[in-house]
Write an enzyme that holds these catalytic residues in place. Sequence first.
Site, PDB file in Angstrom:
ATOM      1  N   SER A 149       0.876  -1.695   0.293  1.00  0.00           N
ATOM      2  CA  SER A 149       0.113   0.076  -0.474  1.00  0.00           C
ATOM      3  C   SER A 149       0.647   1.462   0.141  1.00  0.00           C
ATOM      4  CB  SER A 149      -0.985  -0.462   1.437  1.00  0.00           C
ATOM      5  OG  SER A 149      -1.695   1.710   1.387  1.00  0.00           O
ATOM      6  N   TYR A 162      -1.505  -0.608  10.718  1.00  0.00           N
ATOM      7  CA  TYR A 162      -1.608  -0.776   9.368  1.00  0.00           C
ATOM      8  C   TYR A 162      -0.893  -0.524   8.774  1.00  0.00           C
ATOM      9  CZ  TYR A 162      -3.506  -1.213   4.875  1.00  0.00           C
ATOM     10  OH  TYR A 162      -3.770  -1.674   3.400  1.00  0.00           O
TER      11      TYR A 162
HETATM   12  P1  NDP Z   1     -11.240  -6.354  -0.390  1.00  0.00           P
HETATM   13  O1  NDP Z   1     -11.408  -5.843   1.646  1.00  0.00           O
HETATM   14  O2  NDP Z   1     -12.415  -5.581  -1.240  1.00  0.00           O
HETATM   15  O3  NDP Z   1     -10.764  -7.553   0.121  1.00  0.00           O
HETATM   16  C1  NDP Z   1      -9.347  -8.445   1.437  1.00  0.00           C
HETATM   17  C2  NDP Z   1      -9.555  -9.710   0.582  1.00  0.00           C
HETATM   18  O4  NDP Z   1      -8.793 -10.419   1.542  1.00  0.00           O
HETATM   19  C3  NDP Z   1     -11.015 -10.155   0.536  1.00  0.00           C
HETATM   20  O5  NDP Z   1     -11.154 -10.768  -0.737  1.00  0.00           O
HETATM   21  C4  NDP Z   1     -11.095 -10.988   1.921  1.00  0.00           C
HETATM   22  O6  NDP Z   1     -11.567 -12.454   1.449  1.00  0.00           O
HETATM   23  C5  NDP Z   1      -9.722 -11.630   1.873  1.00  0.00           C
HETATM   24  N1  NDP Z   1      -9.458 -11.924   3.128  1.00  0.00           N
HETATM   25  C6  NDP Z   1      -9.437 -11.103   4.152  1.00  0.00           C
HETATM   26  N2  NDP Z   1      -8.900 -11.959   5.304  1.00  0.00           N
HETATM   27  C7  NDP Z   1      -8.430 -13.189   4.689  1.00  0.00           C
HETATM   28  C8  NDP Z   1      -8.040 -14.306   5.491  1.00  0.00           C
HETATM   29  N3  NDP Z   1      -8.002 -14.866   6.458  1.00  0.00           N
HETATM   30  N4  NDP Z   1      -7.914 -15.913   4.563  1.00  0.00           N
HETATM   31  C9  NDP Z   1      -7.992 -15.318   3.521  1.00  0.00           C
HETATM   32  N5  NDP Z   1      -8.203 -14.385   2.821  1.00  0.00           N
HETATM   33  C10 NDP Z   1      -8.915 -12.976   4.046  1.00  0.00           C
HETATM   34  O7  NDP Z   1     -10.188  -4.864  -0.379  1.00  0.00           O
HETATM   35  P2  NDP Z   1      -8.952  -5.032  -0.995  1.00  0.00           P
HETATM   36  O8  NDP Z   1      -9.347  -5.339  -2.820  1.00  0.00           O
HETATM   37  O9  NDP Z   1      -8.664  -2.866  -0.909  1.00  0.00           O
HETATM   38  O10 NDP Z   1      -7.631  -5.332  -0.592  1.00  0.00           O
HETATM   39  C11 NDP Z   1      -6.769  -5.549  -0.997  1.00  0.00           C
HETATM   40  C12 NDP Z   1      -4.994  -5.792  -0.751  1.00  0.00           C
HETATM   41  O11 NDP Z   1      -5.402  -4.635  -0.952  1.00  0.00           O
HETATM   42  C13 NDP Z   1      -5.143  -5.763   0.968  1.00  0.00           C
HETATM   43  O12 NDP Z   1      -3.730  -6.221   0.888  1.00  0.00           O
HETATM   44  C14 NDP Z   1      -4.761  -4.156   1.148  1.00  0.00           C
HETATM   45  O13 NDP Z   1      -4.623  -3.600   2.252  1.00  0.00           O
HETATM   46  C15 NDP Z   1      -4.823  -3.818  -0.380  1.00  0.00           C
HETATM   47  N6  NDP Z   1      -4.470  -2.132  -0.374  1.00  0.00           N
HETATM   48  C16 NDP Z   1      -5.788  -1.738  -0.916  1.00  0.00           C
HETATM   49  C17 NDP Z   1      -6.052   0.087  -0.949  1.00  0.00           C
HETATM   50  C18 NDP Z   1      -8.054   0.326  -1.126  1.00  0.00           C
HETATM   51  O14 NDP Z   1      -7.646   1.262  -0.791  1.00  0.00           O
HETATM   52  N7  NDP Z   1      -8.455  -0.597  -1.372  1.00  0.00           N
HETATM   53  C19 NDP Z   1      -5.029   0.870  -1.473  1.00  0.00           C
HETATM   54  C20 NDP Z   1      -3.508  -0.182  -0.997  1.00  0.00           C
HETATM   55  C21 NDP Z   1      -3.711  -1.335  -0.644  1.00  0.00           C
HETATM   56  P3  NDP Z   1     -12.728 -13.424   2.790  1.00  0.00           P
HETATM   57  O15 NDP Z   1     -13.123 -12.077   3.473  1.00  0.00           O
HETATM   58  O16 NDP Z   1     -13.545 -13.865   1.929  1.00  0.00           O
HETATM   59  O17 NDP Z   1     -11.895 -14.050   3.298  1.00  0.00           O
END
Ligand code: NDP
Length: 254
Positions: A149, A162
């Site tokens: 990020s 974070y």
């Molecule tokens: P979302 O919340 O849409 O996606 C997060 C994903 O992580 C979900 O698919 C969730 O699936 C999965 N997840 C969470 N916990 C677990 C677990 N214990 N085991 C397996 N899967 C897990 O957010 P984003 O798409 O935005 O996030 C994706 C990445 O991008 C993250 O690392 C985030 O930090 C990073 N990011 C996002 C930004 C933004 O502005 N959105 C900016 C910078 C970085 P489920 O709940 O089904 O397990």
Amino acid sequence: MTSKLTGTTALVTGASSGIGAATARQLAALGASVALVARRRDRLEALAAEIEQSGGTALVIEADITNRAQAQAAVDQTVERFGQLDILVNNAGLMLLGPVVGADPEDWDRMIAVNVQGLLHTTHAALPHLLKAVEDSPRRVADIVNISSIAGRVAWNGYGVYNLTKFGVNGFTESLRQEVTQRHVRVGVLEPGGVDTELGSHNTAEVRGEMIDPFYEQTEVLAPEDIADGVAYMVTRPRHASIGELWIMPTDQA
Ligand code: NDP
């Protein structure tokens, strides 16, 4: 029809929403067989159906990557089904914001468990297969892309733990890059700015109202597809070119 990733296998964690789902779609469209890993099976099944309808190949793996055995099993199932693993996208993540003073340490544990330990579990399980893919596959290169990020580059008040997890991901990525790059496993970090996903939704109403919603109301943020494009770019470079770091920001975000 052959595309750039035809014959390869990719595993994407956090494929049930946001950046992970968009990345899985994109890699499948480029010809990779894609293992979709997350906890929400219904979401993964819907995505797999969509990918298959478009002529791609997907495998649904319900797993909590904070559990080392489940992360290992996710990698094992992928290799069992597709015979190899060429690309790992460590995308699953959690962002719980707020002051350190008075914070619930359980929130910290949950973030560290997913953003750091989960990423380590999948990486450790995948590495032997990625190293093998370099020897066995016609592509002769393999990839790990870690979704960090802007919070892995810049610290802000209220982002403490974070920030800690994402700075950690950046440091680990560069160390591992140096360890395996000459064996042709490319390891890189992708650092998005604001993206329109569910990431902020797990915060309290107060944190959303003060720290998240105003930013999203005032900013033309990125779409998950913008980040998926970045991942696709990183994993489709020629064998001799490795992208160690890719920072993608909304033009609107200072
Ligand atoms: P979302 O919340 O849409 O996606 C997060 C994903 O992580 C979900 O698919 C969730 O699936 C999965 N997840 C969470 N916990 C677990 C677990 N214990 N085991 C397996 N899967 C897990 O957010 P984003 O798409 O935005 O996030 C994706 C990445 O991008 C993250 O690392 C985030 O930090 C990073 N990011 C996002 C930004 C933004 O502005 N959105 C900016 C910078 C970085 P489920 O709940 O089904 O397990």
